[in-house]
Design an enzyme around this catalytic site. Sequence first.
Site, PDB file in Angstrom:
ATOM      1  N   GLU A  13       0.825  -1.211   0.000  1.00  0.00           N
ATOM      2  CA  GLU A  13       0.000   0.000   0.000  1.00  0.00           C
ATOM      3  C   GLU A  13       0.860   1.264   0.000  1.00  0.00           C
ATOM      4  O   GLU A  13       0.555   2.250   0.672  1.00  0.00           O
ATOM      5  CB  GLU A  13      -0.941   0.003   1.208  1.00  0.00           C
ATOM      6  CG  GLU A  13      -1.909  -1.164   1.258  1.00  0.00           C
ATOM      7  CD  GLU A  13      -2.876  -1.199   0.085  1.00  0.00           C
ATOM      8  OE1 GLU A  13      -3.289  -0.126  -0.360  1.00  0.00           O
ATOM      9  OE2 GLU A  13      -3.193  -2.299  -0.391  1.00  0.00           O
ATOM     10  N   LYS A  38       1.604  -6.111 -14.784  1.00  0.00           N
ATOM     11  CA  LYS A  38       1.495  -6.501 -13.378  1.00  0.00           C
ATOM     12  C   LYS A  38       1.559  -8.023 -13.388  1.00  0.00           C
ATOM     13  O   LYS A  38       0.537  -8.694 -13.477  1.00  0.00           O
ATOM     14  CB  LYS A  38       0.172  -6.006 -12.785  1.00  0.00           C
ATOM     15  CG  LYS A  38      -0.094  -6.442 -11.351  1.00  0.00           C
ATOM     16  CD  LYS A  38       0.602  -5.558 -10.356  1.00  0.00           C
ATOM     17  CE  LYS A  38       0.243  -5.947  -8.924  1.00  0.00           C
ATOM     18  NZ  LYS A  38       0.814  -5.033  -7.932  1.00  0.00           N
TER      19      LYS A  38
END
Length: 229
Positions: A13, A38
Site C-alpha cells: 500500500e 502486473k
Amino acid sequence: MTRGIFVTGTDTEIGKTAITAGLAAVLKKRGIDAGVMKPISAGGRADAKLLRRAARSNESLDIINPICLRDPLSPNIAAAREERVLDLAPVFDAFNHLSKIHDCVLVEGVGGLLVPVADDFLVADLAARFDLPLLIVARAALGTINHTLLTIEAARSRGLQINSVIYNTLSPGGPDVSAQMSPGVVTRISGVLSAGTVPYDPDVDVDGVCLGGMVDLVEAHVDLGLILG
C-alpha cells in the site's frame, strides 16, 4: 532509453500502482510507447486495469496480468489457499511479447522485494529474471530512511541494479521535516538518487480505476530523464 523498469516498494500500500500508472500516462503523452505489466496480482485486477487505462493499452488483462490470485495476501499464501501451484511461464511469455512491441515496459511487482511468490522464489528473484533496473517507491514520511535503505540493501545483496527512488506522499497536509530531509539522507548513505517526491492526491482510487491528478503530479515532480536513462 532504458528498455524498461521494475517498480517495487518499501512496503505494501505504498502507491506503486498509482506511480507506475502515472509514469505510463506521462510517457504516452510524450510520445513514448510504454507497455505496462502486473505479472502477479493478489486481491483482484484493479491494479492491472488502472495500468492498462493509463497506458491506453489494447492488450488483454491476461497479458498485462498473467497471474491473478483471489485473496490480498502474499502470492505463496494466496496460491496455497486456492490450491494452486504457480506456473511462471505465462509471465515471462507475456513480458517477452510486450518487450517486442513497445519502446519500454513498466513492470509493477507485488509488494516488496522479499515478498514470496513461492516459498523458494521471491519478488527479488522475479525482478532478477526480468533483468530490469529497479525503481523503488517509498513513503514520504517518518520511517522511510530505514525502509528504503533496507530495500536498497536487499537489492544490492542480490545483484539487482537500482535506478532511483520515488517518494510518494500518502496523507494530506504539507510536507513535514522527514519528508523533506529523508531523500537526501538516503542518497548520501546509499548513493541511490531520488527521482522526486510526489505530493498527496486524494482523487487517486486504484480500486475505482481512477488515476486522479497523478499524471500532472508525476510530470511536475518526477525526473523522467533519470528514470528513462
